[in-house]
Motif scaffolding. Sequence first.
Motif, PDB file in Angstrom:
ATOM      1  N   SER A 114     -15.823   4.791 -89.318  1.00  0.00           N
ATOM      2  CA  SER A 114     -16.988   5.002 -88.443  1.00  0.00           C
ATOM      3  C   SER A 114     -17.732   6.309 -88.676  1.00  0.00           C
ATOM      4  O   SER A 114     -17.987   7.059 -87.751  1.00  0.00           O
ATOM      5  CB  SER A 114     -16.537   4.927 -86.966  1.00  0.00           C
ATOM      6  N   GLU A 115     -18.111   6.563 -89.929  1.00  0.00           N
ATOM      7  CA  GLU A 115     -18.972   7.724 -90.189  1.00  0.00           C
ATOM      8  C   GLU A 115     -20.438   7.318 -90.178  1.00  0.00           C
ATOM      9  O   GLU A 115     -21.301   8.094 -89.776  1.00  0.00           O
ATOM     10  CB  GLU A 115     -18.618   8.339 -91.554  1.00  0.00           C
ATOM     11  N   GLU A 116     -20.713   6.075 -90.645  1.00  0.00           N
ATOM     12  CA  GLU A 116     -22.107   5.680 -90.877  1.00  0.00           C
ATOM     13  C   GLU A 116     -22.864   5.369 -89.592  1.00  0.00           C
ATOM     14  O   GLU A 116     -24.092   5.363 -89.585  1.00  0.00           O
ATOM     15  CB  GLU A 116     -22.156   4.470 -91.820  1.00  0.00           C
ATOM     16  N   ALA A 117     -22.150   5.087 -88.520  1.00  0.00           N
ATOM     17  CA  ALA A 117     -22.804   4.766 -87.250  1.00  0.00           C
ATOM     18  C   ALA A 117     -21.772   4.947 -86.147  1.00  0.00           C
ATOM     19  O   ALA A 117     -20.585   5.086 -86.415  1.00  0.00           O
ATOM     20  CB  ALA A 117     -23.311   3.321 -87.266  1.00  0.00           C
ATOM     21  N   GLY A 118     -22.261   4.968 -84.929  1.00  0.00           N
ATOM     22  CA  GLY A 118     -21.349   4.896 -83.781  1.00  0.00           C
ATOM     23  C   GLY A 118     -20.538   6.136 -83.529  1.00  0.00           C
ATOM     24  O   GLY A 118     -19.488   6.081 -82.885  1.00  0.00           O
ATOM     25  N   GLY A 119     -20.996   7.302 -84.045  1.00  0.00           N
ATOM     26  CA  GLY A 119     -20.476   8.548 -83.514  1.00  0.00           C
ATOM     27  C   GLY A 119     -19.228   9.119 -84.150  1.00  0.00           C
ATOM     28  O   GLY A 119     -18.399   9.690 -83.442  1.00  0.00           O
ATOM     29  N   LEU A 120     -19.055   8.999 -85.461  1.00  0.00           N
ATOM     30  CA  LEU A 120     -18.005   9.750 -86.159  1.00  0.00           C
ATOM     31  C   LEU A 120     -16.634   9.594 -85.470  1.00  0.00           C
ATOM     32  O   LEU A 120     -15.905  10.570 -85.276  1.00  0.00           O
ATOM     33  CB  LEU A 120     -18.376  11.232 -86.268  1.00  0.00           C
ATOM     34  N   LEU A 121     -16.292   8.361 -85.137  1.00  0.00           N
ATOM     35  CA  LEU A 121     -15.052   8.119 -84.388  1.00  0.00           C
ATOM     36  C   LEU A 121     -13.811   8.535 -85.175  1.00  0.00           C
ATOM     37  O   LEU A 121     -12.837   9.029 -84.608  1.00  0.00           O
ATOM     38  CB  LEU A 121     -14.918   6.625 -84.033  1.00  0.00           C
ATOM     39  N   GLY A 122     -13.861   8.312 -86.495  1.00  0.00           N
ATOM     40  CA  GLY A 122     -12.693   8.639 -87.312  1.00  0.00           C
ATOM     41  C   GLY A 122     -12.426  10.134 -87.326  1.00  0.00           C
ATOM     42  O   GLY A 122     -11.289  10.581 -87.129  1.00  0.00           O
ATOM     43  N   ALA A 123     -13.474  10.914 -87.558  1.00  0.00           N
ATOM     44  CA  ALA A 123     -13.325  12.373 -87.583  1.00  0.00           C
ATOM     45  C   ALA A 123     -12.939  12.894 -86.197  1.00  0.00           C
ATOM     46  O   ALA A 123     -12.126  13.807 -86.066  1.00  0.00           O
ATOM     47  CB  ALA A 123     -14.626  13.020 -88.044  1.00  0.00           C
ATOM     48  N   THR A 124     -13.521  12.271 -85.170  1.00  0.00           N
ATOM     49  CA  THR A 124     -13.229  12.682 -83.787  1.00  0.00           C
ATOM     50  C   THR A 124     -11.760  12.455 -83.457  1.00  0.00           C
ATOM     51  O   THR A 124     -11.157  13.211 -82.706  1.00  0.00           O
ATOM     52  CB  THR A 124     -14.117  11.881 -82.811  1.00  0.00           C
ATOM     53  N   ARG A 125     -11.155  11.422 -84.062  1.00  0.00           N
ATOM     54  CA  ARG A 125      -9.735  11.130 -83.831  1.00  0.00           C
ATOM     55  C   ARG A 125      -8.827  11.997 -84.723  1.00  0.00           C
ATOM     56  O   ARG A 125      -7.756  12.447 -84.298  1.00  0.00           O
ATOM     57  CB  ARG A 125      -9.481   9.636 -84.104  1.00  0.00           C
ATOM     58  N   PHE A 126      -9.261  12.220 -85.964  1.00  0.00           N
ATOM     59  CA  PHE A 126      -8.400  12.939 -86.919  1.00  0.00           C
ATOM     60  C   PHE A 126      -8.109  14.368 -86.460  1.00  0.00           C
ATOM     61  O   PHE A 126      -6.985  14.855 -86.558  1.00  0.00           O
ATOM     62  CB  PHE A 126      -9.056  12.945 -88.307  1.00  0.00           C
ATOM     63  N   ARG A 127      -9.123  15.017 -85.953  1.00  0.00           N
ATOM     64  CA  ARG A 127      -8.947  16.429 -85.587  1.00  0.00           C
ATOM     65  C   ARG A 127      -7.830  16.645 -84.557  1.00  0.00           C
ATOM     66  O   ARG A 127      -6.923  17.442 -84.805  1.00  0.00           O
ATOM     67  CB  ARG A 127     -10.276  17.009 -85.100  1.00  0.00           C
ATOM     68  N   PRO A 128      -7.839  15.954 -83.408  1.00  0.00           N
ATOM     69  CA  PRO A 128      -6.728  16.169 -82.465  1.00  0.00           C
ATOM     70  C   PRO A 128      -5.378  15.742 -83.024  1.00  0.00           C
ATOM     71  O   PRO A 128      -4.351  16.319 -82.656  1.00  0.00           O
ATOM     72  CB  PRO A 128      -7.123  15.336 -81.237  1.00  0.00           C
ATOM     73  N   TRP A 129      -5.377  14.755 -83.920  1.00  0.00           N
ATOM     74  CA  TRP A 129      -4.109  14.331 -84.535  1.00  0.00           C
ATOM     75  C   TRP A 129      -3.495  15.514 -85.290  1.00  0.00           C
ATOM     76  O   TRP A 129      -2.290  15.772 -85.193  1.00  0.00           O
ATOM     77  CB  TRP A 129      -4.365  13.148 -85.485  1.00  0.00           C
TER      78      TRP A 129
END
Length: 393
Positions: A149-164
């Motif tokens: 989910s980088e191309e649309a819908g709010g960078l969900l992958g990056a948003t999840r990776f950081r707290p992990w």
Amino acid sequence: MTVDPLALAHSVAELVRIPSVHPFQFGPKAAEFGDVGELAIAQHLAKRFEELGASEVVLDEAAPGRPNVYGFVPGRTDRLVVVDVHIDTVGVEHMTDPPFDGRIEDGCVWGRGSLDTKATMGIMLTLVDQWRTAGVRPDPTVLLVGSVSEEAGGLLGATRFRPWVEERGLQIDQMIVAEPTELAPIHGHKGLVIMEITTVGKAAHSALPQLGENAIEAMVPVISALQTEHARLQTLTPSTELGNGTLSITMINGGTGGNVIPAHCTIVASRRLVPGEDPNTIFEQMVALARAASPLPITVESLLPVDPDGTMGSRAFYQTADSDFLRLLAGHAGTEPKVAPFGTNALRYNGFANELAVFGPGSIDDAHQATECVAISELARAARVLSAWLDPA
Ligand SMILES: [Zn+2]
């Protein structure tokens, strides 16, 4: 260490053949290739990471059925670096070329995602494979990340990776966010606030406008106020190479019929942020401008997902161009550090790694087009730079 260019091409082609169109951009043409997506490629990468001797492989759901994938490639030191490659692609409905055949032709690998941005993952898999065969290890431990989910819908992958990463107490020394940058390390791009503003009036027969409250007419001074704000931003002295913030009206909608005074009018305003601007403050400033300008009540809504810390948008990503990491990448690539006009996963990584660069083969000018390809010579050049950075020995 030299790398066989054809091995790189085949590695990228294999990833292109696993379609992973972002669900928001999934259409009938993509559907011809079956119900595949980010999950399929994440599972494929998890398997590849295992085969290549990763010490730990994790599938980590960023959204239901949409996992990030992480693989640790052990290094010789306790330094940790990250290569983050988004595994989603834009849609293929407008493509004039077979989207997922991954064919190798005219010195290029063709298909959706070949350039943006499966190229870097394909290269990393080839390098790790080659190190393993040669019995060598990279200097740092390399955490390979496939993010959704980088191309649309709010960078969900990056948003999840950081707290992990933060939950595990890991310290990241250097980090690459893969995007096509022509191998120039990108050290900054603007942040973003996108908001929907609606003027709320009252419907009436257009023959009796005095009985209604015209929401479209009320929007006129709001638009005008936002344009004035954009003009004001252009008069400021830029604090960095990123230049000034901008404010654009990007959508408008209103009215229900030719003979009805419109009760609602909605615009979308897109504000690009420069370093030092706080998204929440900018959001509130825009609300205040719109409210002061409109003769009718307004409602507002952020169109970006609210961050875990409550931020409605993204700060600019910026670090100075003089870091050792940027110099190392640019030096090996024969390029110069630059700033970029487009946003990336780096919007979620401010202050996350000691040093960060957006970096990868090919040009963003060729991304999201009716055809997509990456030159094998560029893959080879990128592989040399990445190998020199990671220093297998
Ligand atoms: Zn991309």
